[in-house]
Motif scaffolding. Structure first.
Motif, mmCIF file in Angstrom:
data_model
loop_
_atom_site.group_PDB
_atom_site.id
_atom_site.type_symbol
_atom_site.label_atom_id
_atom_site.label_comp_id
_atom_site.label_asym_id
_atom_site.label_seq_id
_atom_site.Cartn_x
_atom_site.Cartn_y
_atom_site.Cartn_z
ATOM 1 N N SER A 12 0.821 -1.208 0.000
ATOM 2 C CA SER A 12 0.000 0.000 0.000
ATOM 3 C C SER A 12 0.857 1.261 0.000
ATOM 4 C CB SER A 12 -0.917 -0.031 1.230
ATOM 5 O OG SER A 12 -1.416 1.247 1.513
ATOM 6 N N ILE A 13 1.871 1.271 0.860
ATOM 7 C CA ILE A 13 2.740 2.459 0.934
ATOM 8 C C ILE A 13 3.591 2.557 -0.330
ATOM 9 C CG2 ILE A 13 4.614 3.549 2.238
ATOM 10 C CD1 ILE A 13 3.497 2.196 4.745
ATOM 11 N N ASN A 15 2.873 1.648 -3.286
ATOM 12 C CA ASN A 15 2.063 2.197 -4.372
ATOM 13 C C ASN A 15 1.922 3.706 -4.273
ATOM 14 O OD1 ASN A 15 1.654 -0.244 -5.613
ATOM 15 N ND2 ASN A 15 -0.278 -0.677 -4.532
ATOM 16 N N LYS A 16 1.777 4.192 -3.034
ATOM 17 C CA LYS A 16 1.659 5.641 -2.868
ATOM 18 C C LYS A 16 2.936 6.344 -3.328
ATOM 19 C CE LYS A 16 -1.735 5.501 0.857
ATOM 20 N NZ LYS A 16 -1.928 5.487 2.316
ATOM 21 N N SER A 19 3.147 5.972 -7.288
ATOM 22 C CA SER A 19 2.167 6.781 -8.014
ATOM 23 C C SER A 19 2.422 8.276 -7.833
ATOM 24 C CB SER A 19 0.761 6.443 -7.515
ATOM 25 O OG SER A 19 0.596 6.907 -6.185
ATOM 26 N N THR A 21 1.817 9.892 -5.012
ATOM 27 C CA THR A 21 1.038 10.427 -3.892
ATOM 28 C C THR A 21 1.976 10.837 -2.757
ATOM 29 O OG1 THR A 21 -0.687 8.839 -4.501
ATOM 30 C CG2 THR A 21 -0.907 9.952 -2.373
ATOM 31 N N LEU A 22 3.000 10.019 -2.567
ATOM 32 C CA LEU A 22 4.065 10.386 -1.633
ATOM 33 C C LEU A 22 5.320 10.691 -2.445
ATOM 34 C CD1 LEU A 22 3.556 7.734 1.198
ATOM 35 C CD2 LEU A 22 3.323 10.212 1.424
#
Lengths: 232, 232
Positions: A12-13, A15-16, A19, A21-22
């Motif tokens: 999950s992290i 992917n962030k 992508s 997002t982070l």
DNA sequence: GAGTGGTCTAGACCACGTG
DNA sequence: ACGTGGTCTAGACCACTCC
């Protein structure tokens, strides 16, 4: 989907980060907040964060928190073995000579030895499909028990020669890759009759105290070798 | 000596492997036995074993136990960046040309694209101390937002060019290293007036779906470059 | 069934960085 | 003083291997 919890959190992290997002430099939620977010225990969250740290995605600063790392643009892993490469494997080898020499200045500097310390020199030719593809020279420090048995030397790589004495785990290795125009005698050895460059690979092995244990220089015909590496 | 317990355990086992007390293939005591030996809890022992696993000293087989691994003789880490190398850094760059081309067969194969898909080509010269040291060609897939701003392109590495669009973390990279005799036009570009070989480095970048995003080929003057790598 | 590693919990104390 | 990550404990259940 019955992955372990820590894998799902790491994914999950990850992917962030992938992508966008982070972004590099951003801070992650604290461990206890991640525990609440994913409804799990702290050790499980820490396992996820440890994985991402190993993968180079994040890093931690004690007392502050976790942050998204900057990716390493320029890091590659290369598997090099003088007997095997991506174009041609060495299918046979000829031992040209094994002798004991007094080191010249270059060797004294490279192996960090005294000028009166003798060195074992091993000269070989590597063949593929009956054609010479590389000329190889090894310089080894003499140690009790170093094997000078022809059959053992003939097909050994530098690490294998030195590992006869020392645990292979504690050895440090260095590699240098460059190109050279062949000298006349090298041309003859490698049957080079046209304009052709050499790819030269130098290997140096150190023991656990950073003391050089041996130097190997392999001169590959340029048309017989291509080194490959990849990220990760 | 107030190291954490898990470090001491790891160090203790690492020493047994380095010294040869434990040899590749040998099995380690089980986790619970290590707990008794070092008088600590299982999670602490597991932390030690995780470290040694990451370092490549040991590996585990579920249901069976931990075993001493075989060291990787031939693994090297190399930091390559077309603008920086161990002999000379690129201190300036000249943008020769940016154009859009139809891919030839080699490019179609390399970038896995259709023959009517256009490609951005960027040709540059790298200088050190005012002398040309490398000729560099990049082939990029056209994507919306790709910058063709001269000042941005001039000093960018291949990853930097492509990272404008995609997260740098998810990219996979490949590198190929070989040598070549320069063609006449390359000789002129690099001011080569004697017999001199080129060291050629090809980089290819992939997105997270293994789709090629770009190809870079850098032709270094053989007397201006030496690549370096090391174990670990 | 006994032993192994893999996962997970719910606590605890510490050292560190910031206000 | 408080929040952060770093270390450590003493349990638990599971899946796997071997006998």
């Amino acid at each position: 989907m019955k992955n372990p919890v820590y894998m799902n959190i790491a994914e999950s992290i990850r992917n962030k980060v992938n992508s966008g997002t982070l972004k590099p430099g951003d801070d992650l939620p604290s461990e206890v907040n991640l525990c609440k977010e994913y409804e799990t225990s702290r050790m499980t969250v820490r396992k996820s964060l440890a994985i991402l740290t190993n993968e180079g995605y994040i890093y931690s600063v004690p007392g502050k928190g976790y942050f998204v790392a900057k990716p390493e643009y320029n890091k590659y892993t290369i598997y090099y073995d003088e007997m095997h490469n991506s174009i041609n494997n060495v299918d046979s080898a000829k031992l040209l000579e094994v002798d004991i020499i007094m080191p010249d200045e270059k060797l004294i500097n490279s192996l960090q030895i005294h000028q009166n310390k003798k060195v074992i020199r091993i000269r070989r030719l590597f063949y593929t499909d009956g054609e010479p593809m590389a000329y190889d020279v090894k310089y080894l420090l003499y140690h009790k028990g170093v094997p000078i048995v022809e059959q053992e030397i003939k097909h050994a790589t530098l690490p294998e020669m030195i590992a006869k004495n020392i645990s292979l785990f504690s050895m440090k290795k260095e590699i240098k890759i460059y190109t050279e125009i062949p000298q006349e005698k090298t041309k003859k050895l490698l049957h080079i009759d046209k304009e052709l460059a050499l790819l030269v690979v130098e290997q140096k092995l150190y023991d656990s105290n950073d003391k050089p244990m041996g130097l190997g220089i392999t001169y590959f015909r340029g048309d017989y070798i291509k080194l490959q590496g990849m990220s990760q």
